[in-house]
Design an enzyme around this catalytic site. Structure first.
Site, PDB file in Angstrom:
ATOM      1  N   LYS A 113       3.664  14.164  12.651  1.00  0.00           N
ATOM      2  CA  LYS A 113       4.042  13.664  11.609  1.00  0.00           C
ATOM      3  C   LYS A 113       5.482  13.351  11.642  1.00  0.00           C
ATOM      4  CE  LYS A 113       1.734  11.825   7.962  1.00  0.00           C
ATOM      5  NZ  LYS A 113       0.176  11.618   7.765  1.00  0.00           N
TER       6      LYS A 113
HETATM    7  P1  NAD Z   1       0.849   4.736  -0.719  1.00  0.00           P
HETATM    8  O1  NAD Z   1       2.512   5.170  -0.792  1.00  0.00           O
HETATM    9  O2  NAD Z   1       0.261   3.479  -0.411  1.00  0.00           O
HETATM   10  O3  NAD Z   1       0.278   5.110  -2.116  1.00  0.00           O
HETATM   11  C1  NAD Z   1       0.334   6.244  -2.795  1.00  0.00           C
HETATM   12  C2  NAD Z   1       0.018   6.076  -4.353  1.00  0.00           C
HETATM   13  O4  NAD Z   1      -0.129   7.136  -5.030  1.00  0.00           O
HETATM   14  C3  NAD Z   1       0.776   5.098  -5.132  1.00  0.00           C
HETATM   15  O5  NAD Z   1      -0.018   4.357  -5.962  1.00  0.00           O
HETATM   16  C4  NAD Z   1       1.676   6.091  -6.024  1.00  0.00           C
HETATM   17  O6  NAD Z   1       2.070   5.307  -7.154  1.00  0.00           O
HETATM   18  C5  NAD Z   1       0.572   6.976  -6.236  1.00  0.00           C
HETATM   19  N1  NAD Z   1       1.377   8.280  -6.881  1.00  0.00           N
HETATM   20  C6  NAD Z   1       2.347   9.021  -6.320  1.00  0.00           C
HETATM   21  N2  NAD Z   1       2.568  10.190  -7.029  1.00  0.00           N
HETATM   22  C7  NAD Z   1       1.504  10.134  -7.833  1.00  0.00           C
HETATM   23  C8  NAD Z   1       1.232  11.023  -8.817  1.00  0.00           C
HETATM   24  N3  NAD Z   1       1.790  12.357  -9.159  1.00  0.00           N
HETATM   25  N4  NAD Z   1      -0.029  10.606  -9.781  1.00  0.00           N
HETATM   26  C9  NAD Z   1      -0.786   9.504  -9.560  1.00  0.00           C
HETATM   27  N5  NAD Z   1      -0.431   8.573  -8.382  1.00  0.00           N
HETATM   28  C10 NAD Z   1       0.633   8.794  -7.906  1.00  0.00           C
HETATM   29  O7  NAD Z   1       0.439   6.123   0.359  1.00  0.00           O
HETATM   30  P2  NAD Z   1      -1.061   5.979   0.829  1.00  0.00           P
HETATM   31  O8  NAD Z   1      -0.981   5.732   2.277  1.00  0.00           O
HETATM   32  O9  NAD Z   1      -2.006   5.494  -0.072  1.00  0.00           O
HETATM   33  O10 NAD Z   1      -1.128   7.473   1.089  1.00  0.00           O
HETATM   34  C11 NAD Z   1      -1.609   8.415   0.046  1.00  0.00           C
HETATM   35  C12 NAD Z   1      -2.202   9.678   0.694  1.00  0.00           C
HETATM   36  O11 NAD Z   1      -3.072   9.350   1.701  1.00  0.00           O
HETATM   37  C13 NAD Z   1      -1.272  10.523   1.473  1.00  0.00           C
HETATM   38  O12 NAD Z   1      -1.533  11.759   0.983  1.00  0.00           O
HETATM   39  C14 NAD Z   1      -1.240  10.344   2.717  1.00  0.00           C
HETATM   40  O13 NAD Z   1      -0.971  11.268   3.493  1.00  0.00           O
HETATM   41  C15 NAD Z   1      -2.943  10.149   2.902  1.00  0.00           C
HETATM   42  N6  NAD Z   1      -3.364   9.153   4.000  1.00  0.00           N
HETATM   43  C16 NAD Z   1      -3.008   7.924   4.181  1.00  0.00           C
HETATM   44  C17 NAD Z   1      -3.483   7.453   5.161  1.00  0.00           C
HETATM   45  C18 NAD Z   1      -3.138   5.816   5.478  1.00  0.00           C
HETATM   46  O14 NAD Z   1      -3.768   5.164   6.319  1.00  0.00           O
HETATM   47  N7  NAD Z   1      -2.438   5.496   4.564  1.00  0.00           N
HETATM   48  C19 NAD Z   1      -4.354   7.881   6.176  1.00  0.00           C
HETATM   49  C20 NAD Z   1      -4.801   9.321   5.867  1.00  0.00           C
HETATM   50  C21 NAD Z   1      -4.292  10.087   4.691  1.00  0.00           C
END
Ligand code: NAD
Length: 423
Positions: A113
């Site tokens: 990461k």
């Molecule tokens: P992103 O930045 O696209 O979206 C994050 C979302 O969470 C946004 O809508 C933001 O406004 C919201 N957010 C932030 N703080 C918040 C809070 N306190 N309460 C409510 N909403 C809140 O990120 P993402 O890629 O969607 O990733 C989200 C999670 O999923 C992370 O933990 C990431 O590690 C995990 N993840 C992502 C992927 C991927 O393919 N993008 C894959 C596996 C895991």
């Protein structure tokens, strides 16, 4: 058993939770202390200064990291996060979870990461491009198609990956598509990658509902986070007939008791940058979303969202971890005692890395698969992993997380045993 790592933080920090999950799996598998230390520590960590010349000609310096937790089963793989919360311990935890995730869905990868401690919303596109390129050039010696393959995470997207690929390619003098995944289609990105994590989340949600004897059309859901994962998870669940009642983002939450029109909500978010103010719903306190009386809760935003202080208020029967580490160890214990079915992150959100793997394979083959091929192979991998985890739970007990961790840790250890210890 105690774990020795370079730094074991106290409380509910992601690294404390990740190490506790490893400790618990190691105890169940009766792994020797030396092997546990090997798995508790990252194989390689790099911390870099990332200077940025701002548009107004002033200079700011950010801290960036890349942690390769393990690459015994193959190249390290994991996302890059741009967020003010990024620090070395957070990246260590996320890298360790990537190792278990890749092993659980049987990809030939280890876990990594990276991240930069920056709030991307406060900088112009040109500034973010310069930060991305400088960060990439600082970690250049440790990444590569057969070493470590970055992907998007919180605060980064396909454009970030395009800049990373271009920086790597320019410095090598030829185009290297397979150095990152989650790229734009025009640069060798895979069909189906953008929705893959969410598609995986939806698949295991439907499997979990089935396990509880609930039909999708009889189920309600709430989704925390409306970014790359949450948005499509909400959309795909609604498509499957689930009534998605509420969603939130960092600015607030909205609720519609009879179900949100998720497609219109996506249009609203594209236009306004937030779910707040969506005309087809009522405003909701973001913390109240977690307490809704729904069948399914999908935390898809940040680590530690469900913790010791708010877990008593959780009423969902099923929690599907779209985010990494959204349920702390302390909350996990309470939920398990109450019989809440928690589908762990290393299974629930593995769809993203599965299709990242497909993207890498396609780039190496210089051959594009159809969307049908990508989605049916994603489905196979997710449902195979779901079946393996539920079978392991039936066989040796514990929660789905404990079962998933036992499978993953055993696989990584098996690779270590086969390779032996050098010298
Ligand atoms: P992103 O930045 O696209 O979206 C994050 C979302 O969470 C946004 O809508 C933001 O406004 C919201 N957010 C932030 N703080 C918040 C809070 N306190 N309460 C409510 N909403 C809140 O990120 P993402 O890629 O969607 O990733 C989200 C999670 O999923 C992370 O933990 C990431 O590690 C995990 N993840 C992502 C992927 C991927 O393919 N993008 C894959 C596996 C895991």
């Amino acid at each position: 058993m105690t774990i020795t790592a370079p730094h074991v933080p106290a409380g509910n920090a992601p690294l404390a939770n990740a190490l506790e999950q490893l400790r618990s799996a190691a105890e169940a598998l009766e792994i020797d202390a030396g092997s546990v230390q090997l798995l508790a520590q990252a194989r390689r960590e790099i911390s870099v200064g990332v200077p940025l010349r701002r548009d107004d000609d002033t200079v700011e310096v950010f801290r960036g990291y890349r942690v390769q937790h393990n690459f015994t089963r193959g190249p390290a793989k994991g996302g890059v996060r741009f967020s003010p919360s990024v620090d070395l311990d957070e990246v260590r935890a996320l890298a360790m979870w990537m190792t278990w995730k890749c092993a659980l869905v049987d990809l030939p990868y280890g876990g990594a990461k990276g991240g930069v401690a920056i709030d991307p919303r406060r900088y112009s596109d040109a500034e973010i491009e310069r930060v991305t390129r400088r960060y990439t050039s600082e970690i250049l010696p440790v990444i590569g198609p057969d070493r470590d393959i970055p992907a998007p995470d919180v605060g980064t997207d396909e454009r970030t990956m395009a800049w990373m690929m271009d920086t790597f390619s320019v410095s090598h003098g030829f185009t290297v598509q397979s150095v990152v995944t989650g790229k734009p289609i025009a640069l060798g990105g895979s069909l189906g990658r953008a929705t893959s994590t969410s598609r995986g989340v939806a698949l295991v949600t439907l499997a979990a509902l089935d396990r509880r004897g609930i039909t999708p059309t009889a189920a309600t859901a709430a989704v925390q986070g409306f970014g790359k994962v949450g948005r499509h998870a909400a959309r795909l669940l609604a498509e499957a007939g689930v009534c998605v009642r509420a969603v939130s983002d960092q600015y607030g939450a909205v609720i519609a008791s009879n179900g949100l029109d998720v497609e219109s909500l996506c249009d609203h978010v594209d236009a306004h940058g937030t779910v707040v103010g969506f005309p087809g719903a009522d405003p909701l306190d973001a913390e109240d979303l977690l307490r809704l009386d729904v069948e399914v809760l999908v935390p898809a935003a940040v680590e530690g969202a469900i913790h010791a202080e708010n877990v008593e208020g959780i009423r969902a029967a099923i929690i599907v971890e779209g985010a990494n580490g959204p349920v702390t160890t302390a909350a996990d214990v309470v939920l398990a005692a109450r019989g809440v079915l928690v589908v762990p992150d290393i299974l629930a959100n593995a769809g993203g890395v599965i299709v990242s793997y497909f993207e890498w394979v396609q780039a190496k083959q210089t051959y594009r698969w159809s969307l049908d091929t990508v989605e049916s192979r994603l489905r196979d991998r997710m449902l195979t992993a779901w079946a393996a985890v539920t079978a392991e739970q039936t066989r040796r007990g514990g929660t789905l997380r404990e079962a998933a961790m036992r499978i993953a840790v055993e696989r990584v250890l098996d690779a270590h045993r086969n390779r032996g210890l050098y010298p």
